[in-house]
Design a protein around this motif. Structure first.
Motif, PDB file in Angstrom:
ATOM      1  N   LEU A  18       0.894  -1.227  -0.085  1.00  0.00           N
ATOM      2  CA  LEU A  18      -0.012  -0.078   0.004  1.00  0.00           C
ATOM      3  C   LEU A  18       0.864   1.400  -0.082  1.00  0.00           C
ATOM      4  O   LEU A  18       0.604   2.136  -0.649  1.00  0.00           O
ATOM      5  CB  LEU A  18      -0.780   0.114   1.155  1.00  0.00           C
ATOM      6  CG  LEU A  18      -1.990   1.217   1.359  1.00  0.00           C
ATOM      7  CD1 LEU A  18      -2.960   1.437   0.416  1.00  0.00           C
ATOM      8  CD2 LEU A  18      -2.514   1.143   2.807  1.00  0.00           C
ATOM      9  N   PHE A  19       1.780   1.387   0.882  1.00  0.00           N
ATOM     10  CA  PHE A  19       2.987   2.415   0.863  1.00  0.00           C
ATOM     11  C   PHE A  19       3.524   2.751  -0.335  1.00  0.00           C
ATOM     12  O   PHE A  19       3.748   3.718  -0.779  1.00  0.00           O
ATOM     13  CB  PHE A  19       3.965   2.297   1.975  1.00  0.00           C
ATOM     14  CG  PHE A  19       3.199   2.448   3.416  1.00  0.00           C
ATOM     15  CD1 PHE A  19       2.013   3.118   3.516  1.00  0.00           C
ATOM     16  CD2 PHE A  19       3.898   1.813   4.282  1.00  0.00           C
ATOM     17  CE1 PHE A  19       1.626   3.001   4.820  1.00  0.00           C
ATOM     18  CE2 PHE A  19       3.146   1.724   5.619  1.00  0.00           C
ATOM     19  CZ  PHE A  19       2.084   2.390   5.890  1.00  0.00           C
ATOM     20  N   ALA A  20       3.831   1.489  -1.238  1.00  0.00           N
ATOM     21  CA  ALA A  20       4.583   1.663  -2.526  1.00  0.00           C
ATOM     22  C   ALA A  20       3.529   2.335  -3.400  1.00  0.00           C
ATOM     23  O   ALA A  20       3.755   2.886  -4.324  1.00  0.00           O
ATOM     24  CB  ALA A  20       4.777   0.305  -2.984  1.00  0.00           C
ATOM     25  N   SER A  21       2.197   1.896  -3.338  1.00  0.00           N
ATOM     26  CA  SER A  21       1.307   2.410  -4.371  1.00  0.00           C
ATOM     27  C   SER A  21       0.881   3.692  -3.947  1.00  0.00           C
ATOM     28  O   SER A  21       0.626   4.667  -4.861  1.00  0.00           O
ATOM     29  CB  SER A  21       0.022   1.615  -4.291  1.00  0.00           C
ATOM     30  OG  SER A  21      -0.661   1.574  -3.080  1.00  0.00           O
ATOM     31  N   ILE A  22       0.961   4.189  -2.839  1.00  0.00           N
ATOM     32  CA  ILE A  22       0.725   5.600  -2.370  1.00  0.00           C
ATOM     33  C   ILE A  22       2.068   6.606  -2.954  1.00  0.00           C
ATOM     34  O   ILE A  22       1.865   7.625  -3.185  1.00  0.00           O
ATOM     35  CB  ILE A  22       0.675   5.593  -0.965  1.00  0.00           C
ATOM     36  CG1 ILE A  22      -0.792   5.168  -0.259  1.00  0.00           C
ATOM     37  CG2 ILE A  22       0.571   7.103  -0.415  1.00  0.00           C
ATOM     38  CD1 ILE A  22      -1.135   5.099   1.098  1.00  0.00           C
ATOM     39  N   GLY A  23       3.149   5.779  -2.527  1.00  0.00           N
ATOM     40  CA  GLY A  23       4.379   6.612  -3.152  1.00  0.00           C
ATOM     41  C   GLY A  23       4.494   6.822  -4.741  1.00  0.00           C
ATOM     42  O   GLY A  23       5.019   7.849  -4.894  1.00  0.00           O
ATOM     43  N   LEU A  32      12.538   9.303  -7.288  1.00  0.00           N
ATOM     44  CA  LEU A  32      11.885   8.948  -6.346  1.00  0.00           C
ATOM     45  C   LEU A  32      10.775   7.908  -6.343  1.00  0.00           C
ATOM     46  O   LEU A  32      10.515   6.993  -5.373  1.00  0.00           O
ATOM     47  CB  LEU A  32      11.273  10.288  -5.518  1.00  0.00           C
ATOM     48  CG  LEU A  32      12.575  11.330  -5.192  1.00  0.00           C
ATOM     49  CD1 LEU A  32      12.098  12.366  -4.602  1.00  0.00           C
ATOM     50  CD2 LEU A  32      13.345  10.606  -4.040  1.00  0.00           C
ATOM     51  N   ARG A  33       9.987   8.104  -7.309  1.00  0.00           N
ATOM     52  CA  ARG A  33       8.795   7.063  -7.382  1.00  0.00           C
ATOM     53  C   ARG A  33       9.558   5.530  -7.696  1.00  0.00           C
ATOM     54  O   ARG A  33       8.762   4.322  -6.981  1.00  0.00           O
ATOM     55  CB  ARG A  33       7.919   7.294  -8.682  1.00  0.00           C
ATOM     56  CG  ARG A  33       7.011   8.688  -8.441  1.00  0.00           C
ATOM     57  CD  ARG A  33       6.127   8.847  -9.713  1.00  0.00           C
ATOM     58  NE  ARG A  33       5.830  10.367  -9.549  1.00  0.00           N
ATOM     59  CZ  ARG A  33       5.688  11.115 -10.421  1.00  0.00           C
ATOM     60  NH1 ARG A  33       6.381  10.940 -11.648  1.00  0.00           N
ATOM     61  NH2 ARG A  33       5.054  12.242 -10.114  1.00  0.00           N
ATOM     62  N   LEU A  34      10.732   5.455  -8.532  1.00  0.00           N
ATOM     63  CA  LEU A  34      11.211   4.153  -8.749  1.00  0.00           C
ATOM     64  C   LEU A  34      11.739   3.751  -7.351  1.00  0.00           C
ATOM     65  O   LEU A  34      11.465   2.532  -7.076  1.00  0.00           O
ATOM     66  CB  LEU A  34      12.230   4.409  -9.683  1.00  0.00           C
ATOM     67  CG  LEU A  34      12.961   3.093 -10.229  1.00  0.00           C
ATOM     68  CD1 LEU A  34      12.157   2.286 -10.915  1.00  0.00           C
ATOM     69  CD2 LEU A  34      14.301   3.434 -11.239  1.00  0.00           C
ATOM     70  N   SER A  35      12.481   4.626  -6.633  1.00  0.00           N
ATOM     71  CA  SER A  35      12.945   4.064  -5.362  1.00  0.00           C
ATOM     72  C   SER A  35      12.010   3.463  -4.315  1.00  0.00           C
ATOM     73  O   SER A  35      12.072   2.522  -3.975  1.00  0.00           O
ATOM     74  CB  SER A  35      13.915   5.316  -4.918  1.00  0.00           C
ATOM     75  OG  SER A  35      14.071   4.788  -3.456  1.00  0.00           O
ATOM     76  N   ALA A  41       7.600  -2.419  -2.474  1.00  0.00           N
ATOM     77  CA  ALA A  41       6.929  -3.530  -2.998  1.00  0.00           C
ATOM     78  C   ALA A  41       7.623  -4.893  -2.889  1.00  0.00           C
ATOM     79  O   ALA A  41       7.250  -5.856  -2.755  1.00  0.00           O
ATOM     80  CB  ALA A  41       6.656  -3.303  -4.655  1.00  0.00           C
ATOM     81  N   THR A  42       8.951  -4.749  -3.207  1.00  0.00           N
ATOM     82  CA  THR A  42      10.035  -5.943  -2.764  1.00  0.00           C
ATOM     83  C   THR A  42       9.729  -6.575  -1.327  1.00  0.00           C
ATOM     84  O   THR A  42       9.658  -7.814  -1.219  1.00  0.00           O
ATOM     85  CB  THR A  42      11.396  -5.663  -3.055  1.00  0.00           C
ATOM     86  OG1 THR A  42      11.243  -5.231  -4.632  1.00  0.00           O
ATOM     87  CG2 THR A  42      12.226  -6.850  -2.991  1.00  0.00           C
ATOM     88  N   LEU A  43       9.661  -5.577  -0.299  1.00  0.00           N
ATOM     89  CA  LEU A  43       9.494  -5.943   0.943  1.00  0.00           C
ATOM     90  C   LEU A  43       8.051  -6.749   0.996  1.00  0.00           C
ATOM     91  O   LEU A  43       8.095  -7.717   1.658  1.00  0.00           O
ATOM     92  CB  LEU A  43       9.857  -4.919   2.026  1.00  0.00           C
ATOM     93  CG  LEU A  43       9.295  -5.090   3.493  1.00  0.00           C
ATOM     94  CD1 LEU A  43      10.438  -5.898   3.883  1.00  0.00           C
ATOM     95  CD2 LEU A  43       9.172  -3.815   4.208  1.00  0.00           C
ATOM     96  N   GLY A  44       7.029  -6.114   0.805  1.00  0.00           N
ATOM     97  CA  GLY A  44       5.765  -6.480   0.555  1.00  0.00           C
ATOM     98  C   GLY A  44       5.528  -7.843   0.151  1.00  0.00           C
ATOM     99  O   GLY A  44       4.784  -8.717   0.698  1.00  0.00           O
ATOM    100  N   VAL A  45       6.107  -8.201  -1.049  1.00  0.00           N
ATOM    101  CA  VAL A  45       5.860  -9.292  -1.856  1.00  0.00           C
ATOM    102  C   VAL A  45       6.733 -10.411  -0.958  1.00  0.00           C
ATOM    103  O   VAL A  45       6.105 -11.560  -0.976  1.00  0.00           O
ATOM    104  CB  VAL A  45       6.146  -9.283  -3.312  1.00  0.00           C
ATOM    105  CG1 VAL A  45       6.311 -10.677  -4.143  1.00  0.00           C
ATOM    106  CG2 VAL A  45       5.156  -8.311  -3.857  1.00  0.00           C
ATOM    107  N   GLY A  46       7.679 -10.081  -0.456  1.00  0.00           N
ATOM    108  CA  GLY A  46       8.438 -10.971   0.229  1.00  0.00           C
ATOM    109  C   GLY A  46       7.959 -11.545   1.354  1.00  0.00           C
ATOM    110  O   GLY A  46       7.937 -12.500   1.697  1.00  0.00           O
ATOM    111  N   LEU A  47       7.230 -10.587   2.267  1.00  0.00           N
ATOM    112  CA  LEU A  47       6.487 -10.908   3.333  1.00  0.00           C
ATOM    113  C   LEU A  47       5.403 -11.892   2.950  1.00  0.00           C
ATOM    114  O   LEU A  47       5.136 -12.831   3.626  1.00  0.00           O
ATOM    115  CB  LEU A  47       6.200  -9.820   4.157  1.00  0.00           C
ATOM    116  CG  LEU A  47       7.335  -8.967   4.711  1.00  0.00           C
ATOM    117  CD1 LEU A  47       6.870  -7.801   5.591  1.00  0.00           C
ATOM    118  CD2 LEU A  47       8.058  -9.864   5.892  1.00  0.00           C
TER     119      LEU A  47
END
Length: 130
Positions: A18-23, A32-35, A41-47
């Motif tokens: 969610l934070f990635a999509s808000i970012g 900054l969007r890419l970062s 998203a990598t953290l979220g999908v990994g979890l």
């Protein structure tokens, strides 16, 4: 106990996505969007993959989720770096509020190789001043 761990990890993973999509909406420039999207998203999908490995204790599912997470952690930062580098070389502008651009003037326009800031022609025989 396992249910609590799965609930916590999946909630954190979903919030990271969610934070990635808000970012994507909130960040002012491409870099900054890419970062923010790649990291969150990598953290979220990994979890979420970790949760899948816990929910399905079968060896084949666990092996597949670990392999997917490994390759995701390995390839996502490299892909983001390459996308950012191509964007910088092609002239995508940085945000006007950017204070310092450390790469400005560091790329060779013809070969697109990064120049070194260290002067290699300096003599090593010079004494070090204290």
């Amino acid at each position: 106990m396992t249910d609590i761990i799965i609930a916590v990890l999946s909630t954190i993973g979903a919030l990271a996505i969610l934070f990635a999509s808000i970012g994507i909406l909130r960040m002012p420039d491409f870099y900054l969007r890419l970062s923010v999207t790649v990291k969150a998203a990598t953290l979220g999908v990994g979890l979420l993959l970790l949760c899948a490995a816990i929910v399905f204790p079968d060896v084949s599912v666990t092996t597949k989720t670990i392999a997917i997470a490994f390759f995701l952690m390995l390839t996502a930062p490299v892909a983001a770096h390459m996308i950012g580098r191509v964007a910088y070389i092609t002239g995508i502008k940085v945000w006007k509020g950017t204070i310092m651009d450390e790469l400005e003037g560091m790329y060779d326009e013809e070969t697109h190789e990064l120049k070194s800031t260290h002067d290699d022609s300096s003599s090593q025989d010079e004494p070090v001043k204290k």
